[in-house]
Design a protein around this motif. Structure first.
Motif, PDB file in Angstrom:
ATOM      1  N   ALA A 124     -18.674  -8.840  11.058  1.00  0.00           N
ATOM      2  CA  ALA A 124     -16.943  -8.568  11.601  1.00  0.00           C
ATOM      3  C   ALA A 124     -16.803  -7.079  10.444  1.00  0.00           C
ATOM      4  CB  ALA A 124     -16.284  -9.422  11.805  1.00  0.00           C
ATOM      5  N   ALA A 125     -16.355  -6.944   9.097  1.00  0.00           N
ATOM      6  CA  ALA A 125     -15.953  -6.085   8.814  1.00  0.00           C
ATOM      7  C   ALA A 125     -16.798  -4.722   8.424  1.00  0.00           C
ATOM      8  CB  ALA A 125     -15.985  -6.422   7.434  1.00  0.00           C
ATOM      9  N   GLN A 126     -18.083  -4.543   9.531  1.00  0.00           N
ATOM     10  CA  GLN A 126     -19.316  -3.597   8.707  1.00  0.00           C
ATOM     11  C   GLN A 126     -18.159  -3.266  10.791  1.00  0.00           C
ATOM     12  OE1 GLN A 126     -23.092  -5.245   8.191  1.00  0.00           O
ATOM     13  NE2 GLN A 126     -23.450  -4.172   6.661  1.00  0.00           N
ATOM     14  N   SER A 127     -18.276  -3.574  11.886  1.00  0.00           N
ATOM     15  CA  SER A 127     -17.696  -3.292  12.652  1.00  0.00           C
ATOM     16  C   SER A 127     -16.352  -2.749  12.379  1.00  0.00           C
ATOM     17  CB  SER A 127     -17.559  -4.947  13.939  1.00  0.00           C
ATOM     18  OG  SER A 127     -16.407  -5.157  13.522  1.00  0.00           O
ATOM     19  N   MET A 128     -15.883  -3.242  12.061  1.00  0.00           N
ATOM     20  CA  MET A 128     -14.309  -2.508  11.169  1.00  0.00           C
ATOM     21  C   MET A 128     -14.802  -0.946  10.714  1.00  0.00           C
ATOM     22  SD  MET A 128     -12.459  -5.928  10.798  1.00  0.00           S
ATOM     23  CE  MET A 128     -11.052  -5.635  11.572  1.00  0.00           C
ATOM     24  N   GLY A 129     -15.644  -0.980  10.601  1.00  0.00           N
ATOM     25  CA  GLY A 129     -16.233   0.611   9.473  1.00  0.00           C
ATOM     26  C   GLY A 129     -15.602   0.034   8.303  1.00  0.00           C
ATOM     27  N   ALA A 130     -15.618  -0.990   7.602  1.00  0.00           N
ATOM     28  CA  ALA A 130     -14.924  -0.799   5.918  1.00  0.00           C
ATOM     29  C   ALA A 130     -16.776  -0.793   5.346  1.00  0.00           C
ATOM     30  CB  ALA A 130     -15.250  -2.697   5.788  1.00  0.00           C
ATOM     31  N   THR A 131     -15.684   0.169   4.543  1.00  0.00           N
ATOM     32  CA  THR A 131     -17.097   0.727   3.199  1.00  0.00           C
ATOM     33  C   THR A 131     -17.940  -0.677   2.270  1.00  0.00           C
ATOM     34  OG1 THR A 131     -15.636   1.175   1.694  1.00  0.00           O
ATOM     35  CG2 THR A 131     -16.115   2.401   3.430  1.00  0.00           C
ATOM     36  N   THR A 132     -18.876  -0.018   1.463  1.00  0.00           N
ATOM     37  CA  THR A 132     -19.652  -1.133   0.901  1.00  0.00           C
ATOM     38  C   THR A 132     -18.493  -2.095  -0.238  1.00  0.00           C
ATOM     39  OG1 THR A 132     -21.929  -0.199   1.716  1.00  0.00           O
ATOM     40  CG2 THR A 132     -21.857  -1.168  -0.160  1.00  0.00           C
ATOM     41  N   TRP A 133     -17.863  -0.678  -0.776  1.00  0.00           N
ATOM     42  CA  TRP A 133     -17.137  -1.525  -1.511  1.00  0.00           C
ATOM     43  C   TRP A 133     -16.044  -2.118  -0.940  1.00  0.00           C
ATOM     44  CZ3 TRP A 133     -16.217  -2.592  -6.617  1.00  0.00           C
ATOM     45  CH2 TRP A 133     -15.526  -2.562  -6.553  1.00  0.00           C
ATOM     46  N   GLN A 134     -15.396  -2.052  -0.073  1.00  0.00           N
ATOM     47  CA  GLN A 134     -14.319  -2.310   0.916  1.00  0.00           C
ATOM     48  C   GLN A 134     -14.896  -4.435   1.397  1.00  0.00           C
ATOM     49  OE1 GLN A 134     -13.474  -0.214   3.462  1.00  0.00           O
ATOM     50  NE2 GLN A 134     -11.382   0.855   2.423  1.00  0.00           N
ATOM     51  N   ILE A 135     -16.417  -4.277   1.776  1.00  0.00           N
ATOM     52  CA  ILE A 135     -16.658  -5.790   1.814  1.00  0.00           C
ATOM     53  C   ILE A 135     -17.628  -6.068   0.809  1.00  0.00           C
ATOM     54  CG2 ILE A 135     -18.657  -6.792   2.691  1.00  0.00           C
ATOM     55  CD1 ILE A 135     -18.990  -4.117   4.356  1.00  0.00           C
ATOM     56  N   ILE A 136     -17.703  -5.521  -0.413  1.00  0.00           N
ATOM     57  CA  ILE A 136     -17.837  -6.458  -1.958  1.00  0.00           C
ATOM     58  C   ILE A 136     -16.484  -6.987  -1.815  1.00  0.00           C
ATOM     59  CG2 ILE A 136     -17.850  -6.270  -4.164  1.00  0.00           C
ATOM     60  CD1 ILE A 136     -20.303  -4.365  -3.293  1.00  0.00           C
ATOM     61  N   TRP A 137     -15.206  -6.216  -1.817  1.00  0.00           N
ATOM     62  CA  TRP A 137     -14.045  -6.742  -3.190  1.00  0.00           C
ATOM     63  C   TRP A 137     -13.258  -7.660  -1.735  1.00  0.00           C
ATOM     64  CZ3 TRP A 137     -12.024  -6.112  -7.441  1.00  0.00           C
ATOM     65  CH2 TRP A 137     -11.439  -6.591  -8.494  1.00  0.00           C
ATOM     66  N   LYS A 138     -13.571  -7.092  -0.677  1.00  0.00           N
ATOM     67  CA  LYS A 138     -11.795  -7.934   0.098  1.00  0.00           C
ATOM     68  C   LYS A 138     -13.235  -9.184   0.930  1.00  0.00           C
ATOM     69  CE  LYS A 138      -9.187  -3.980   0.301  1.00  0.00           C
ATOM     70  NZ  LYS A 138      -8.489  -3.072   1.289  1.00  0.00           N
ATOM     71  N   VAL A 139     -14.342  -8.940   1.208  1.00  0.00           N
ATOM     72  CA  VAL A 139     -15.133 -10.001   1.815  1.00  0.00           C
ATOM     73  C   VAL A 139     -15.682 -10.532   0.834  1.00  0.00           C
ATOM     74  CG1 VAL A 139     -16.173 -10.384   3.813  1.00  0.00           C
ATOM     75  CG2 VAL A 139     -14.853  -8.525   4.150  1.00  0.00           C
ATOM     76  N   LEU A 140     -16.929 -10.010   0.245  1.00  0.00           N
ATOM     77  CA  LEU A 140     -17.637 -11.109  -0.426  1.00  0.00           C
ATOM     78  C   LEU A 140     -17.181 -11.825  -1.714  1.00  0.00           C
ATOM     79  CD1 LEU A 140     -21.233  -8.819  -0.543  1.00  0.00           C
ATOM     80  CD2 LEU A 140     -20.464 -11.081   0.641  1.00  0.00           C
ATOM     81  N   LEU A 141     -16.211 -11.066  -2.326  1.00  0.00           N
ATOM     82  CA  LEU A 141     -15.242 -11.681  -3.503  1.00  0.00           C
ATOM     83  C   LEU A 141     -14.601 -13.158  -2.879  1.00  0.00           C
ATOM     84  CD1 LEU A 141     -15.418  -8.734  -5.914  1.00  0.00           C
ATOM     85  CD2 LEU A 141     -16.545 -10.606  -6.465  1.00  0.00           C
TER      86      LEU A 141
END
Length: 221
Positions: A124-141
């Motif tokens: 879902a984060a990728q489909s919204m155009g999130a960068t790799t760093w944004q996915i790590i910082w705002k999703v994974l962590l």
């Protein structure tokens, strides 16, 4: 064993040295281990930025380091420890080998925690155009936080056990007291006391981090 002020002060010093070694080493190991764990997850074949060759090479190095028994690693790192700390004795001197032993272990714990995150959330984060760093910082962590805290409890208590083993080479702390008095001088009472104190410290760490994990788990609320 005589319970005078000298004995009490020695035990208090041992408790302080054990806590210092454990948490200082754990902090530094996490500084190294978290990035390694992130790289393992991100570069996995099913990761955000697949780089299978890098993932396999890094995984192999981590596995090799994890396979070395701590007491052997401790002896192997004596020249490195002397070069970094200027000595091989005392609580401070044991930090480099503790970090070297704990960082690969923590990297795998972090990797395991991140892989528990629902892939749908990442997609879902990728489909919204999130960068790799944004996915790590705002999703994974944030999503992996409860699992990371549980892993921290296991990792810190493991480091505590390693710190006790360091007493065989003059590492300081409760392990050093247990070996010098309980083992070499056959003072069973001192050995028993140090073991009890270590068990209490482990229980405090375990309960504290488990409660933090429950508080941070949004699924419980």
């Amino acid at each position: 064993m005589t319970w005078d002020s000298t004995t009490v002060n020695m035990l208090l010093q041992g408790i302080w040295e054990t806590i210092f070694m454990t948490f200082a080493s754990s902090f530094l190991a996490y500084v190294i281990g978290i990035p390694l764990g992130i790289i393992l997850v991100v570069t996995d074949a099913d990761g955000i930025k697949p780089i299978p060759v890098l993932q396999k090479v890094l995984g192999l190095i981590i596995n090799l380091l994890r396979s070395v028994p701590f007491i052997i690693l401790l002896i192997m790192m004596i020249p490195v420890t002397r070069a970094i700390m200027g000595t091989t004795l005392g609580a401070k001197a044991i930090i480099p080998p503790l970090v070297a032993a704990a960082a690969p272990y923590i990297a795998r714990m972090v990797e395991s925690s991140f892989k528990e995150v629902d892939p749908g959330v990442i997609e879902a984060a990728q489909s919204m155009g999130a960068t790799t760093w944004q996915i790590i910082w705002k999703v994974l962590l944030p999503e992996a936080k409860p699992s990371l805290l549980v892993g921290a409890a296991i990792s810190i208590t493991t480091v505590l056990g390693y710190s006790a083993m360091s007493g065989f080479v003059g590492g300081g702390g409760l392990g050093n007291i247990a070996i010098n008095y309980g083992y070499y001088r056959y003072e069973t009472e001192m050995m028993f006391v140090t073991v009890v104190i270590l068990v209490v410290i482990v229980q405090i760490i375990q309960e504290t981090w488990m409660k933090l994990s429950k508080v941070s788990d949004k699924r419980i609320r």
